[in-house]
Design an enzyme around this catalytic site. Sequence first.
Site, PDB file in Angstrom:
ATOM      1  N   HIS A  27     -14.689   9.930 -51.652  1.00  0.00           N
ATOM      2  CA  HIS A  27     -14.227  10.992 -50.758  1.00  0.00           C
ATOM      3  C   HIS A  27     -13.294  10.402 -49.714  1.00  0.00           C
ATOM      4  CE1 HIS A  27     -17.651   9.352 -48.584  1.00  0.00           C
ATOM      5  NE2 HIS A  27     -17.373  10.067 -47.509  1.00  0.00           N
ATOM      6  N   HIS A  83     -13.205  10.195 -46.420  1.00  0.00           N
ATOM      7  CA  HIS A  83     -13.570   9.696 -45.093  1.00  0.00           C
ATOM      8  C   HIS A  83     -13.109   8.229 -44.996  1.00  0.00           C
ATOM      9  CE1 HIS A  83     -16.851  12.926 -44.232  1.00  0.00           C
ATOM     10  NE2 HIS A  83     -15.673  13.263 -43.739  1.00  0.00           N
ATOM     11  N   ASP A 106     -14.218   5.465 -43.854  1.00  0.00           N
ATOM     12  CA  ASP A 106     -15.056   4.318 -44.231  1.00  0.00           C
ATOM     13  C   ASP A 106     -15.182   4.153 -45.747  1.00  0.00           C
ATOM     14  OD1 ASP A 106     -16.542   6.686 -44.152  1.00  0.00           O
ATOM     15  OD2 ASP A 106     -18.411   5.708 -43.612  1.00  0.00           O
ATOM     16  N   HIS A 107     -14.499   5.013 -46.501  1.00  0.00           N
ATOM     17  CA  HIS A 107     -14.525   4.884 -47.968  1.00  0.00           C
ATOM     18  C   HIS A 107     -13.146   4.660 -48.579  1.00  0.00           C
ATOM     19  CE1 HIS A 107     -18.798   5.991 -48.503  1.00  0.00           C
ATOM     20  NE2 HIS A 107     -18.587   6.477 -47.291  1.00  0.00           N
ATOM     21  N   HIS A 134     -21.078  16.815 -49.561  1.00  0.00           N
ATOM     22  CA  HIS A 134     -20.844  16.094 -48.313  1.00  0.00           C
ATOM     23  C   HIS A 134     -19.983  16.987 -47.416  1.00  0.00           C
ATOM     24  CE1 HIS A 134     -20.821  12.623 -45.804  1.00  0.00           C
ATOM     25  NE2 HIS A 134     -19.594  12.241 -46.044  1.00  0.00           N
ATOM     26  N   ASP A 182     -21.103   9.709 -50.371  1.00  0.00           N
ATOM     27  CA  ASP A 182     -22.232  10.094 -49.508  1.00  0.00           C
ATOM     28  C   ASP A 182     -22.658  11.508 -49.916  1.00  0.00           C
ATOM     29  OD1 ASP A 182     -20.943   7.931 -48.308  1.00  0.00           O
ATOM     30  OD2 ASP A 182     -20.533   8.961 -46.448  1.00  0.00           O
ATOM     31  N   HIS A 225     -25.284   2.305 -47.295  1.00  0.00           N
ATOM     32  CA  HIS A 225     -24.618   3.209 -46.363  1.00  0.00           C
ATOM     33  C   HIS A 225     -25.491   3.471 -45.130  1.00  0.00           C
ATOM     34  CE1 HIS A 225     -22.156   6.685 -44.980  1.00  0.00           C
ATOM     35  NE2 HIS A 225     -21.207   6.021 -45.581  1.00  0.00           N
TER      36      HIS A 225
HETATM   37 ZN   LIG Z   1     -18.529  10.299 -45.640  1.00  0.00          ZN
END
Ligand SMILES: [Zn+2]
Length: 301
Positions: A60, A62, A64-65, A140, A210, A268
Amino acid sequence: MKLTILGCYSATPRTFTNPTSQVLETKNHIFLIDCGEGTQVHLRKYKVKFSRIKHIFISHLHGDHFFGLPGLVSTFRLLGREAELHIYGPKGIKEAITLLLKLGDSWTNYPLIFHELESKDSELLFEDDKISVHTIPLDHRVYANGFLFREKPAPRTLDIDKARKYGIDKSQFNNIKNGADGISKNGELIPNVKITLNPPKPKSYAFCSDTVYKESIVPIIKNVDTLYHESTFLETEKHLCAKTKHSTAKQAGQIARKAHVGTLILGHYSTRYKSLELFREEALQVFPNVELADDGKIFEI
Ligand SMILES: [Zn+2]
């Protein structure tokens, strides 16, 4: 299958903890799964050959990914890459990456192929004669998928000792490997199953990050050897799960139990907790085989 955790913490990179990224080595492929900030540094650290990465899967959008992705794509260019690079991720990923490359006048000199995802059902992303990769639709705050990697059954292997025992000439070996029966030196037909060995059991790995607790993924990941399932929180912070669309360690354990997986790997983690052991203890209440991901850790599947 060999899984290397490059990063497995949520939100911001810190001195000793990195955002999500993993490398799965299987059947001559090196698959990169998510690409948080700093991923290329960790690929260097763990000696992963950049040129062998041909497929990148992004769960996804975001930060942090995937904030490590533009840097990695640019580095490939600087290294003179010529091979195709396939990027699988949510719709919008192409626009995000190409805008940065356009503004920096640093378009790649190798083919960059985006596979943008928007389906809410599991779909096949990649397949060859040895492995397949499907999406695992997650729930998510933004559109998100996990990824299911399944090896295909390998052909039976020749049992040379047995073949010799029956006096089978080696000119037949290739045909036997392809499924043919053998003929002994007395002209007797020897069934294939008597002169071949069972192939190793195909392995499977599911990556889920996530997501809020989502039971509908259970049929998709049923019986996988190893499941990585995010566990951002412990049950004490369960009230945050609905708002942030994350799971607790116990919920990850419940998914693992319902799906009859072999091993559950947690990751995570929110950095609010003092000890990762708390995550393991909580998941162990509902599922017996629990491992903790940590940066630099390697799992043989
Ligand atoms: Zn996320």
